[in-house]
Design a protein around this motif. Sequence first.
Motif, PDB file in Angstrom:
ATOM      1  N   VAL A  12      27.387  78.572  44.236  1.00  0.00           N
ATOM      2  CA  VAL A  12      26.029  78.834  44.698  1.00  0.00           C
ATOM      3  C   VAL A  12      25.214  79.146  43.445  1.00  0.00           C
ATOM      4  CG1 VAL A  12      24.591  80.341  46.134  1.00  0.00           C
ATOM      5  CG2 VAL A  12      26.900  79.737  46.885  1.00  0.00           C
ATOM      6  N   PRO A  13      23.956  78.681  43.351  1.00  0.00           N
ATOM      7  CA  PRO A  13      23.194  78.948  42.130  1.00  0.00           C
ATOM      8  C   PRO A  13      23.239  80.412  41.712  1.00  0.00           C
ATOM      9  CG  PRO A  13      21.971  77.474  43.548  1.00  0.00           C
ATOM     10  CD  PRO A  13      23.184  77.910  44.334  1.00  0.00           C
ATOM     11  N   PRO A  14      23.719  80.712  40.506  1.00  0.00           N
ATOM     12  CA  PRO A  14      23.805  82.105  40.027  1.00  0.00           C
ATOM     13  C   PRO A  14      22.502  82.531  39.364  1.00  0.00           C
ATOM     14  CG  PRO A  14      24.889  80.657  38.478  1.00  0.00           C
ATOM     15  CD  PRO A  14      24.356  79.778  39.563  1.00  0.00           C
ATOM     16  N   ILE A  15      21.449  82.657  40.181  1.00  0.00           N
ATOM     17  CA  ILE A  15      20.108  82.916  39.667  1.00  0.00           C
ATOM     18  C   ILE A  15      19.478  84.075  40.434  1.00  0.00           C
ATOM     19  CG2 ILE A  15      19.706  80.560  38.849  1.00  0.00           C
ATOM     20  CD1 ILE A  15      18.306  79.967  41.473  1.00  0.00           C
ATOM     21  N   ASP A  16      18.331  84.548  39.956  1.00  0.00           N
ATOM     22  CA  ASP A  16      17.675  85.694  40.579  1.00  0.00           C
ATOM     23  C   ASP A  16      16.919  85.336  41.852  1.00  0.00           C
ATOM     24  OD1 ASP A  16      18.509  87.585  38.701  1.00  0.00           O
ATOM     25  OD2 ASP A  16      16.881  87.066  37.327  1.00  0.00           O
ATOM     26  N   ASN A  17      16.566  84.074  42.032  1.00  0.00           N
ATOM     27  CA  ASN A  17      15.793  83.635  43.194  1.00  0.00           C
ATOM     28  C   ASN A  17      16.729  83.170  44.301  1.00  0.00           C
ATOM     29  OD1 ASN A  17      13.961  82.613  45.000  1.00  0.00           O
ATOM     30  ND2 ASN A  17      13.167  81.020  43.646  1.00  0.00           N
ATOM     31  N   ILE A  18      16.648  83.797  45.458  1.00  0.00           N
ATOM     32  CA  ILE A  18      17.558  83.459  46.548  1.00  0.00           C
ATOM     33  C   ILE A  18      17.163  82.170  47.258  1.00  0.00           C
ATOM     34  CG2 ILE A  18      16.447  84.661  48.485  1.00  0.00           C
ATOM     35  CD1 ILE A  18      19.257  85.789  49.168  1.00  0.00           C
ATOM     36  N   GLU A  19      15.897  81.752  47.123  1.00  0.00           N
ATOM     37  CA  GLU A  19      15.414  80.582  47.850  1.00  0.00           C
ATOM     38  C   GLU A  19      16.226  79.316  47.571  1.00  0.00           C
ATOM     39  OE1 GLU A  19      13.063  80.358  50.333  1.00  0.00           O
ATOM     40  OE2 GLU A  19      13.321  82.530  50.243  1.00  0.00           O
ATOM     41  N   PRO A  20      16.496  78.963  46.299  1.00  0.00           N
ATOM     42  CA  PRO A  20      17.272  77.732  46.061  1.00  0.00           C
ATOM     43  C   PRO A  20      18.691  77.784  46.605  1.00  0.00           C
ATOM     44  CG  PRO A  20      16.087  78.395  44.083  1.00  0.00           C
ATOM     45  CD  PRO A  20      16.000  79.536  45.038  1.00  0.00           C
TER      46      PRO A  20
END
Length: 454
Positions: A93-101
Motif C-alpha cells: 500500500v502506498p507508504p505516504i502521508d496522504n491516505i487518499e491514494p
Amino acid sequence: MKVLLPILLVISTLSLLAQDLPDSRKQEIVIRNVNVIPMDREQVLPNQVVIIKDGRISLIGDARTVKYGAGALVIDGTGKYLMPGLAEMHAHVPPIDNIEPMKEVVLLFALKGVTTIRGMLGHPRHLELRSKLQSGEIIGPRLYTSGPSINGQTANTAATAEKMVRDQKAAGYDFLKLHPGLTVDNFNVIVKTAKEVQIPFAGHVSYAVGVWRAIDAGYASIDHMDGFVESLIPGIESMTEQQVGLFAVFTGHQADTTRIPKLVNALRDKHIWVAPTQALAERWLSPEKTPEALSQEPEMIYMAPNTLNGWVNTKKSLMSNPNYNPANVQRYVEVRRKLIKACQKAGVGILLGSDAPQVFDVPGFSLHHELTYMVKAGLTPYEALRTGTVNPATFFKRDDAGVIKPGAVADLVLVNGNPLQDINAVKNIEGVSLAGRWLSREYIEQELKKLEKK
C-alpha cells in the motif's frame, strides 16, 4: 548490499466513499442455488443457499429447504461457484502521508476477489487505514500491516535496531518487515528484541544473515523464497552479492537440487511459512515474456503510465545486465518451481502472495497469476487455493476465516466456473462479499472502469 525491490506504487486522487455503494450491511444477503466450495476439504456442495448476516455466514443449507426473510438481498448463484475470498500475503500500500491514494489500491484488490492483504511496507497512516477498512468507512480488504522497513540503512546500529522494534510494537503494527542489508549482529538484536516484546518478523533474508540463520531465528514467514536458491549453490561463500544477483537470478542455474530436502525439512520443522511471490520470477525475472509484451497485457490499463514505463525500464535494465543469460535464468525459474513443489510435498506452509503492485504485478490480477504459477509448479488447484484461503487463516490463527461454514466471516467470491477443475476460473468474478457488503458484477465493472488510466 542487496538493493531493495523498487516498490512502484499507484498514486491517484481517487476518493471512493463507502456510501457510494448501496449498503447491504443492514439486510440479509442470500446467495441461492449455488455450488459451494467450502475449502475444509476438496469438495463441492451443489445447490446450496448461503445466508449472510452482519458480515458472517449465518446458515448454509439445501436450496430446496432453506427459508429466508422477504427483505433479503438475493443473489442467484445458479451454475456458479462460491469460494472463500483470497488473501494477498505480500501486498503493498502506498507508504505516504496522504491516505487518499491508498483507497485506489485497496479497492482494486477487493474488486478482484482479494479480501485480505498483508501489507509488507508499513507507514504510520496504514494504522489509520487498517481501522477505516475494519469499520467499513473505506472499501477494501482486511489489512494486516508491518511497520516501516527495517533494513541495513534504517537499522544500522544495535541501538537503532532495538529502538525500531520497540517503537513498532508500541505503535500497534501487526509485525516487523525485514529488508536486505542487515548485519548479523544487528539482525540478532532485532530477533532478540522482537521475541522479548512478542512481535513477529517476516520478509527478506539479508545476504550476510543467510537462510539457515533466518530459519533458526524463527521468521513468521520468509518471502520471495529469499535465500533459498542461494543455499543450494555450491561455493556461494566465495561469491559477492552482486555476482549472485537478486534472489540468485544470475547464479540459480548452478543450484544443487539434491540439497532441497534438507532445506524444506528445516522450514517445516521450524514452522516457517513461505510466501514464494513466484510472479516476480515468472514475470519480472524470466526471459519468457518481453517487457513490451507484458506492458500490453489488459490489466496494465489500471497502472499510471509513469509506473508502467518504470516497470518496462526495470525489466530492460535487468535483461541488459552482462550477468543475465536468458537460458540460465529460465533454469533458475525452474529451480524455484521445484522448491515450491518440494515445500508443498514436505508440509511446509505456503502463503499466496505476488508483491503487488510491483513489476508487472497489478493488484488483484497478479494474485490470479500467482495461483496459475502454483499449479504450474505442481500443486493441484485445490492445493493452490488453500495457499490463499485456509493457509492464511491458519497463519493468522483464525478459525473463522478461509473456509465457508456457519459463523465464519463472509469474505467470499462468486465465480463463473469451478476453480477446482480450472484454476483460471477465479478470474471470472460474478460478485464479492466483503465486510457485510455485496459487490455485484455491475458494481465491479463500474468501479474498474473508473480506475482505468487514460
